[in-house]
Design an enzyme around this catalytic site. Structure first.
Site, short mmCIF file in Angstrom:
data_model
loop_
_atom_site.label_atom_id
_atom_site.label_comp_id
_atom_site.label_asym_id
_atom_site.label_seq_id
_atom_site.Cartn_x
_atom_site.Cartn_y
_atom_site.Cartn_z
N VAL A 266 0.83 -1.20 0.00
CA VAL A 266 0.00 0.00 0.00
C VAL A 266 0.87 1.25 0.00
O VAL A 266 0.58 2.24 -0.68
CB VAL A 266 -0.95 -0.01 1.21
CG1 VAL A 266 -1.67 1.33 1.33
CG2 VAL A 266 -1.95 -1.14 1.09
N ALA A 267 1.97 1.22 0.76
CA ALA A 267 2.86 2.37 0.82
C ALA A 267 3.54 2.63 -0.51
O ALA A 267 3.78 3.78 -0.89
CB ALA A 267 3.90 2.17 1.91
N ASP A 313 -2.65 17.56 -44.00
CA ASP A 313 -3.23 17.67 -45.33
C ASP A 313 -3.23 19.14 -45.74
O ASP A 313 -3.26 20.03 -44.89
CB ASP A 313 -4.65 17.12 -45.30
CG ASP A 313 -5.32 17.19 -46.66
OD1 ASP A 313 -4.70 16.73 -47.63
OD2 ASP A 313 -6.44 17.70 -46.75
N ASP A 544 -9.04 16.41 -43.46
CA ASP A 544 -10.48 16.59 -43.52
C ASP A 544 -11.16 15.63 -44.49
O ASP A 544 -12.37 15.47 -44.45
CB ASP A 544 -10.83 18.03 -43.91
CG ASP A 544 -10.30 18.40 -45.29
OD1 ASP A 544 -9.49 17.62 -45.83
OD2 ASP A 544 -10.69 19.45 -45.82
N ASP A 548 -7.83 10.84 -45.71
CA ASP A 548 -6.98 11.12 -44.55
C ASP A 548 -7.27 10.19 -43.39
O ASP A 548 -6.45 10.06 -42.47
CB ASP A 548 -7.18 12.57 -44.07
CG ASP A 548 -6.80 13.59 -45.11
OD1 ASP A 548 -5.75 13.40 -45.75
OD2 ASP A 548 -7.54 14.57 -45.30
N GLU A 613 6.80 6.99 2.83
CA GLU A 613 6.10 5.92 3.55
C GLU A 613 6.91 4.62 3.53
O GLU A 613 7.01 3.90 4.54
CB GLU A 613 4.72 5.71 2.93
CG GLU A 613 3.80 6.93 3.04
CD GLU A 613 2.67 6.89 2.05
OE1 GLU A 613 2.28 5.78 1.64
OE2 GLU A 613 2.18 7.96 1.65
N ASN A 638 -2.46 8.18 1.03
CA ASN A 638 -2.29 8.16 -0.43
C ASN A 638 -3.50 8.72 -1.17
O ASN A 638 -3.35 9.34 -2.23
CB ASN A 638 -2.02 6.74 -0.90
CG ASN A 638 -0.63 6.25 -0.50
OD1 ASN A 638 0.18 7.03 0.00
ND2 ASN A 638 -0.37 4.97 -0.69
N THR A 641 -4.96 12.72 1.99
CA THR A 641 -4.04 13.79 2.34
C THR A 641 -2.89 13.93 1.36
O THR A 641 -2.15 14.90 1.40
CB THR A 641 -3.49 13.57 3.76
OG1 THR A 641 -2.75 12.35 3.79
CG2 THR A 641 -4.61 13.49 4.77
N ASP A 642 -2.70 12.97 0.48
CA ASP A 642 -1.72 13.05 -0.59
C ASP A 642 -2.43 13.25 -1.93
O ASP A 642 -2.02 14.05 -2.76
CB ASP A 642 -0.90 11.77 -0.62
CG ASP A 642 0.51 12.01 -1.09
OD1 ASP A 642 0.87 13.18 -1.28
OD2 ASP A 642 1.26 11.03 -1.27
#
Length: 822
Positions: A266-267, A313, A544, A548, A613, A638, A641-642
């Site tokens: 997780v870290a 083009d 166009d 193309d 971490e 994660n 707060t991150d």
């Protein structure tokens, strides 16, 4: 009546029905689209996802249901976001069908019949007239003054003069005068043509197959993020093996080691990264919309910023896509020349309630005459036509006799000169000069009576599809940004080179090879794009026309014209220019580069947090300490707060100097040595501050309180560090403390959330936390200021070192100059 009586009489109904059963309908088939589950499965190819899934399983086996549910929720949400990004119907070939005629007029049993275009079969005799859309590829049997518009298929803007007569095998598509093609339209004249190909056996069908077979490349952003993910996996596995080894040596139990492994996984993984990237691209979508660029594929936002080559083009993209009078000779006779030229036209300019129609060259003449104050409608009313001889490819001229006995004539100079009695001096030299500028030259003459003889040559008119004024500036801006522009067109080489010089793509004496490609087919465009890709370039392709579409699909990023572009081209593209303005591409490149810079600095911010971490958990393991943070704490860091400040960071304004830098090298990693160095240094500072706090707290507080204090310190370290992460070299107040208000709001909100989960009993119990007193909170805030202060002081130190180096270099130059003077 049998079809053996000849193709110009058409097929019998019985024979046509038999051929329809055998050959199938005259429609474009498409490959089966990928099912929804295939797109969903693509979201689980990342190593990051499998690492999280492994952590989820282990947490569940350990009974840590809160951790398992949280991790599983993250994986599912990220997969859904990716699925919604990629799941879009591939309707390019369906759009091609819209170009085919819904009905067609054919000869059946010797009589004319209107049938659904899908029932046209090889051998049918198509009856064509002005305004018709050609229902199938066909060989001309009879043609009278036939002009067709094939720009969408060949890229050539001028009408094509068609005539009966077989041409050699291998004749370029744009020069096959004896054929008409599915999806093109008749500008003028009439014809009967024998159908030679239907459905996928047509030129349009061949392009449909190319669209299906073109490969969609993985974007540079996807490649770079995958490289970062692999790096994280290697680090995570190495740290997990080290921790497991140390734990086994100490005699720790398997359950404890597995819990530590979940925490490390997780870290190590920045769970919020997919969401951050998605938001960054979404911000880019909004910003590009403000500069008239519609984004169909979100990844294209960043990819365009990485472009090193734009293959474009010509017709309708760099040029206006319509014919225009560019010059009249002699200038003194301009008004009379344009009056006579306009009086010898069959086209109709648009009026209120009525669309314009006719040959684009004639429309250009009528517009130029209108600018001189002359309206053909007035001429038709005052001096109506009494007789006319339409344009013919053999005669190469047309004439109209008016009621006042004046004959209005226009055509090729070579066709008119033998008929003229009076010819201005220097006309041949003027004709050569206009043709040398790649203009289409028409001679204009007048006479008396219906016979085309004893004419007076009035002058010459030079016409061309002009460059867009804004395209000239866009090409220059692209060059300054280090992006190469390559013109690809179906027009004649002389026309292409002349336009390229006007645009500034070619300078005098410069060879066109590699910069200008003329007379190209859809296959050629595809080959050119693949060639640039094989050289390692990041290729954007604009266009166009139908021809193309395959190249747009093959390029790293396809850009279609929104106003004039064919539907198939828009469907094959990643971006659509809603104003058909080539200059909008340069503005979009700027936004793309800005988005990349924001993603990169946000990634450094996120990885520094994850690194902190990891080092924290590893340091605690090396010291034989209990886990300073639980897996749920790390997920909170994660994602909240991150992750929330990271979402605000990607919304930073684009740096002012981003277009003065060269494009990123295609092989340049997302994070270089400097960025990884910053990640490592910042990780060590965060980890040392938090681990030191945890060590002190273990001596003075309970384990739950020690974890709460360490948790809070780590959160504040990362929140406050977000302000420094906005720029690698500018201090926080130099960047502008209030020009990213979402960041200020997010930091304030997240601090409140962090305090809330400690103080609310239910949340504190869920997160295994204890409320902190005022003294400990004040300590946490003071410690949280350490990393951001270190980063800001480092910027000042780097700046001072750079100034000192500059002073030393300047002193050295002065010393060399002094010695040289002596």
């Amino acid at each position: 009546m049998s079809d053996l009586q000849g193709p110009r009489w058409g097929l019998s109904q019985e024979e046509a029905a038999r051929r329809l059963r055998e050959g199938g309908p005259n429609t474009l088939t498409r490959e089966q689209p990928r099912p929804a589950w295939a797109f969903l499965g693509r979201q689980f190819r990342s190593g990051m996802v499998w690492l999280l899934l492994g952590a989820c399983v282990i947490a569940g086996l350990l009974g840590e249901l809160a951790d398992a549910v949280a991790i599983a929720t993250i994986v599912v949400l990220n997969a859904l976001v990716g699925f919604l990004q990629e799941y879009r119907a591939d309707r390019a070939v369906l759009a091609l069908r819209a170009l085919t005629a819904p009905n067609a007029r054919v000869l059946r049993d010797g009589t004319s019949a209107m049938i659904p275009a899908s029932e046209v079969v090889p051998g049918d005799a198509l009856v064509l007239e002005a305004g018709d859309v050609v229902a199938a590829d066909a060989r001309l049997l009879d043609a009278h003054a036939l002009l067709t518009l094939e720009a969408a298929l060949t890229g050539e803007s001028t009408p094509v003069d068609k005539k009966v007569g077989a041409l050699p095998e291998g004749t370029p598509l744009a020069e096959r005068r004896d054929r008409v093609f599915m999806g093109t339209s008749v500008a003028a004249g009439t014809a009967v043509a024998e159908v030679t190909g239907t459905g996928m056996a047509t030129e349009l069908g061949r392009i449909a197959h190319l669209v299906q077979s073109a490969e969609e490349s993985e974007t540079p952003l996807q490649q770079r993020l995958e490289g970062v993910t692999r790096m994280l996996l290697v680090v995570c596995v190495a740290v997990a093996v080290l921790v497991a080894g140390l734990g086994l040596l100490r005699g720790q139990g398997w359950l404890e080691l597995l819990l530590a492994a979940v925490a490390l996984a997780v870290a190590a993984v920045p769970e919020g990264l997919p969401t951050v990237v998605t938001l960054a691209l979404a911000v880019g979508v909004q910003r590009m919309a403000r500069v008239h660029v519609l984004v169909r594929q979100m990844q294209a936002v960043e990819t365009l910023g990485a472009a090193t080559v734009i293959c474009t083009d010509k017709t309708g993209t760099l040029t206006a896509g319509i014919m225009e009078v560019r010059d009249v000779w002699p200038p003194a006779a301009e008004r009379r020349v344009l009056e006579v030229a306009a009086g010898c036209c069959d086209a109709e300019l648009p009026t209120q309630g009525k669309a314009g129609a006719g040959d684009p060259t004639e429309l250009a003449l009528l517009l130029a005459a209108r600018a001189q104050g002359f309206e053909r409608a007035d001429l038709e009313r005052e001096r109506p036509r009494r007789a006319e001889q339409p344009f013919d490819s053999d005669r190469r001229r047309m004439s109209i006799l008016r009621a006042d006995g004046v004959l209005y004539v226009k055509g090729a100079l070579e066709a008119l000169l033998p008929l003229c009695r009076d010819v201005p001096l220097g006309v041949k030299e003027a004709n050569a000069a206009l043709a040398g500028r790649a203009l289409r030259v028409l001679a204009v003459a007048e006479g008396r009576g219906a016979d085309e003889k004893d004419l007076t040559l009035l002058g010459l008119v030079g016409l061309a599809d002009p460059p867009r004024p804004e395209a000239v500036e866009a090409v220059r801006a692209a060059r300054e940004a280090g992006v190469r522009t390559v013109m690809i067109t179906g027009d004649h080489p002389a026309t292409a080179i002349a336009i390229a010089k006007e645009l500034g793509l070619l300078r005098d004496g410069e060879a066109p090879e590699g910069t200008v490609h003329a007379r190209v087919t859809a296959e050629d465009k595809l080959r050119i794009v693949r060639g640039w890709k094989e050289r390692g370039e990041i290729v954007a392709m604009t266009g166009d026309g139908v021809n193309d579409a395959p190249a747009l699909r093959e390029a790293h990023i396809g850009i279609a014209m929104g106003r004039t572009g064919a539907e198939v081209t828009r469907e094959a593209s990643d971006l659509i220019l809603t104003d058909d303005n080539f200059a909008s591409i340069v503005a979009a490149v700027r936004e793309g580069r800005g988005i990349y810079e924001n993603i990169r600095k946000t990634l450094v911010y996120l990885l520094a947090g994850n690194g902190g971490e990891l080092v924290l958990m590893l340091g605690a393991s090396l010291l034989g300490l209990p886990l300073p943070l639980l897996p749920l704490h790390l997920l909170w860091v994660n994602l909240v707060t991150d992750g929330l400040p990271a979402l605000a960071l990607v919304m930073d304004p684009v740096a002012t100097d981003v277009m003065q830098r060269p494009p990123r090298r295609p092989d340049q990693p997302m994070l270089g040595k400097g960025e990884w160095g910053a990640v490592l240094a910042t990780s060590l500072v965060d980890a040392c501050v938090t681990l030191g706090t945890f060590l002190w707290a273990l001596r003075h507080l309970s384990l739950v309180e020690a974890r709460t204090l360490a948790f809070t310190v780590l959160v504040l370290c990362q929140l406050l560090r977000a302000f420094s992460a906005r720029s690698e070299r500018l201090l926080f107040w130099e960047v502008g403390p209030f020009n990213n208000r979402p960041l200020l709001a997010v930091v304030t909100l997240t601090v409140a959330l962090q305090l809330g989960i400690q103080q609310v009993p239910v949340l504190a119990a869920f997160f295994s936390l204890a409320p902190l007193g005022r003294d400990h909170l004040a300590l946490a805030f003071a410690l949280g200021l350490i990393p951001v202060s270190v980063l800001e002081l480092r910027k000042l130190a780097v700046r001072a070192y750079a100034r000192a180096q500059a002073r030393r270099r300047e002193a050295g130059r002065r010393a060399e100059g002094h010695l040289g003077a002596r």
